[in-house]
Design a protein around this motif. Structure first.
Motif, short mmCIF file in Angstrom:
data_model
loop_
_atom_site.label_atom_id
_atom_site.label_comp_id
_atom_site.label_asym_id
_atom_site.label_seq_id
_atom_site.Cartn_x
_atom_site.Cartn_y
_atom_site.Cartn_z
N LYS A 1 -14.08 62.33 -23.64
CA LYS A 1 -14.37 62.88 -22.31
C LYS A 1 -13.13 63.05 -21.44
CE LYS A 1 -18.83 63.13 -22.91
NZ LYS A 1 -19.53 64.43 -22.95
N GLY A 2 -11.99 62.46 -21.83
CA GLY A 2 -10.75 62.69 -21.10
C GLY A 2 -10.74 62.16 -19.67
N TRP A 3 -10.08 62.90 -18.78
CA TRP A 3 -9.87 62.43 -17.41
C TRP A 3 -11.18 62.31 -16.63
CZ3 TRP A 3 -5.77 60.01 -15.74
CH2 TRP A 3 -4.56 60.20 -16.42
N GLU A 4 -11.48 61.08 -16.23
CA GLU A 4 -12.62 60.75 -15.37
C GLU A 4 -13.93 61.33 -15.92
OE1 GLU A 4 -11.86 61.43 -11.21
OE2 GLU A 4 -9.88 60.49 -11.31
N GLY A 5 -14.02 61.43 -17.25
CA GLY A 5 -15.23 61.91 -17.88
C GLY A 5 -15.47 63.40 -17.73
N SER A 6 -14.42 64.13 -17.35
CA SER A 6 -14.57 65.57 -17.07
C SER A 6 -14.60 66.43 -18.33
CB SER A 6 -13.41 66.04 -16.19
OG SER A 6 -12.17 65.93 -16.90
N GLY A 7 -14.18 65.88 -19.47
CA GLY A 7 -14.03 66.68 -20.67
C GLY A 7 -12.68 67.36 -20.77
N ILE A 8 -11.81 67.13 -19.77
CA ILE A 8 -10.48 67.76 -19.72
C ILE A 8 -9.42 66.73 -20.11
CG2 ILE A 8 -8.77 68.91 -18.27
CD1 ILE A 8 -11.10 69.81 -16.47
N GLY A 9 -8.55 67.10 -21.03
CA GLY A 9 -7.40 66.25 -21.34
C GLY A 9 -7.46 65.49 -22.64
N TYR A 10 -8.61 65.51 -23.33
CA TYR A 10 -8.69 64.78 -24.59
C TYR A 10 -8.07 65.64 -25.69
CZ TYR A 10 -10.38 61.58 -28.15
OH TYR A 10 -10.46 60.68 -29.19
N SER A 11 -6.74 65.65 -25.73
CA SER A 11 -6.00 66.50 -26.66
C SER A 11 -4.57 65.99 -26.73
CB SER A 11 -6.01 67.96 -26.17
OG SER A 11 -5.40 68.05 -24.90
N TYR A 12 -3.75 66.66 -27.53
CA TYR A 12 -2.34 66.29 -27.67
C TYR A 12 -1.66 66.33 -26.30
CZ TYR A 12 2.54 66.45 -29.22
OH TYR A 12 3.87 66.20 -29.40
N GLY A 13 -1.01 65.21 -25.91
CA GLY A 13 -0.32 65.15 -24.62
C GLY A 13 -1.24 65.11 -23.42
N GLY A 14 -2.55 64.96 -23.67
CA GLY A 14 -3.51 65.03 -22.58
C GLY A 14 -3.46 63.88 -21.60
N GLU A 15 -2.92 62.73 -22.01
CA GLU A 15 -2.83 61.60 -21.09
C GLU A 15 -1.77 61.81 -20.02
OE1 GLU A 15 -2.86 61.21 -24.53
OE2 GLU A 15 -3.49 59.16 -25.03
N THR A 16 -0.90 62.81 -20.21
CA THR A 16 0.13 63.06 -19.19
C THR A 16 0.02 64.51 -18.70
OG1 THR A 16 1.86 63.56 -20.84
CG2 THR A 16 1.63 61.26 -20.15
N ILE A 17 1.11 65.24 -18.73
CA ILE A 17 1.18 66.56 -18.11
C ILE A 17 0.11 67.53 -18.63
CG2 ILE A 17 2.59 68.66 -18.00
CD1 ILE A 17 3.45 66.62 -15.99
N GLN A 18 -0.08 67.59 -19.94
CA GLN A 18 -0.93 68.62 -20.52
C GLN A 18 -2.41 68.36 -20.31
OE1 GLN A 18 2.13 70.50 -23.77
NE2 GLN A 18 0.36 69.46 -24.58
N GLY A 19 -2.75 67.21 -19.75
CA GLY A 19 -4.15 66.93 -19.43
C GLY A 19 -4.38 66.70 -17.95
N VAL A 20 -3.48 65.94 -17.32
CA VAL A 20 -3.71 65.59 -15.91
C VAL A 20 -3.58 66.81 -15.00
CG1 VAL A 20 -1.32 64.93 -15.31
CG2 VAL A 20 -3.26 63.82 -14.16
#
Length: 379
Positions: A237-256
């Motif tokens: 689910k990535g950032w705050e359960g939004s479904g955005i950011g669960y991917s390569y580099g998603g915990e930093t720039i490419q997701g946030v």
């Protein structure tokens, strides 16, 4: 409500713009150095500095910047040199519309590359990565974010572009990129951020090699607050359960960044543009088939970097040739004999000038399979 949020956002934007305009006017009318241009919080090592002027001749051109970030010394020095040359050919000092500066935002770990960046024409600004691991509140995120993507938390150094209000827009490019054609269309977009996704099936919400941003300290602080909270769901689910950011580099720039601008920022704050035009990596059949004349920025990732001396195909080969042609133009301008494009693995020869650091290219020139540090990453 939504109207109130948009009204507050608009007031902040206008206030930031007015402050930047006043700083620019004082600088051009009265002269000044790095402190006058709003860089007092940064260490400026060299390169382009704001020019002094006279009260009767104010430069009314739009002030913009192309910025790179460097977190450690490596073989990317020649990439920075050629990237800078490609930008300067398109946006010379006498450009009628834009007054463009080259900015290198570097971490304190960078030393050998500083003379190279300065020689290329970058103003070198030393900054710390804005968030440390110990500041991350969520324990799971704190344990995983430092190894996310190519560079972990070091990738957050790119956020420092948001803190440069003396510029109307800042175009962040990786050093393994090259500008082939004018990017006026990006400068003219009336949004806070412009970015691309990738051509591959990676689920990345943003590709970090090309980001155009309108500096905004309010957004900067809000993005840092999201990161420090660290509510990243590793269940997909990535950032705050939004479904955005669960991917390569998603915990930093490419997701946030896609999360913030799609969920937190006021509507209409971002625009996603065609990656095959603005951040072509040769990573899809459509991008590979794109005519090089239609590509504005090429990013050597899937298509290998010119200093790896591994020939690509289709638009990759055309972009590699363009890189070498641009390097040769730079060498001629420096009164250096042009280097022949290398096509044999590990046969790269670095640009030969006094500030060069040949030790940075050892792994590129001799291979890296048995090197303790592994193969060179581009950071």
């Amino acid at each position: 409500g939504l109207k109130d949020r948009r009204r507050v956002f608009l007031v902040r934007e206008i206030t930031l713009w007015l402050k930047a305009a006043m700083r620019h006017y004082r600088l051009e009318a009265c002269g000044g150095g790095a402190h006058a241009s709003g860089t007092s919080a940064m260490q400026v090592h060299g390169g382009v500095r704001p020019s002094s002027g006279s009260a009767n001749k104010v430069d009314v051109r739009r002030r913009v910047a192309v910025a790179v970030t460097v977190v450690e010394d490596g073989p990317q020095g020649d990439g920075a040199m050629v990237l800078a040359q490609s930008v300067k050919l398109l946006y010379p000092p006498n450009h009628p519309t834009f007054k463009l500066d080259l900015i290198a935002i570097v971490s304190p770990k960078v030393r050998l590359m500083i003379p190279i960046l300065t020689k290329a024409g970058f103003a070198v600004m030393e900054r710390q990565v804005p968030v440390k691991a110990e500041e991350l509140q969520d324990p799971t995120y704190r344990s995983k974010a430092p190894t996310s993507g190519c560079c972990g938390l070091d990738e957050l150094l790119k956020l420092e572009a948001w803190t440069l209000p003396q510029y109307e827009k800042v175009l962040l490019l990786d050093m393994d990129a090259i500008m082939l054609h004018s990017v006026d269309e990006l400068w003219n977009k009336d949004v806070e951020i412009v970015f691309t996704k990738t051509g591959g099936n990676t689920n990345e919400g943003l590709q970090g090699g090309m980001i155009m941003v309108r500096p905004n300290m309010h957004s900067y602080q809000e993005i840092l607050a999201v990161i420090r909270k660290g509510d990243f769901r590793y269940n997909g689910k990535g950032w705050e359960g939004s479904g955005i950011g669960y991917s390569y580099g998603g915990e930093t720039i490419q997701g946030v960044l896609p999360f913030y601008y799609q969920v937190k920022a006021p509507p209409g704050s971002f625009e996603q543009v065609d990656h095959c035009v603005w951040n072509n990596m040769g990573d899809s059949p459509r991008c590979l088939a794109t005519d090089i004349q239609d590509v504005k920025v090429f990013h050597f990732t899937v298509c290998q970097k010119p200093w790896y001396c591994i020939a690509g195909r289709d638009v990759c080969m055309q972009a590699q040739r363009f890189w070498w042609e641009t390097r040769n133009k730079l060498e001629r301008a420096m009164d250096i004999a042009p280097t022949v494009m290398c096509t044999e693995k590990y046969a790269y020869k670095e640009i030969d000038f006094q500030a060069q650091a040949p030790s940075l290219y050892v792994r590129v020139k001799h291979g890296c399979q048995n090197h303790p540090g592994g193969c060179a990453k581009f950071r």
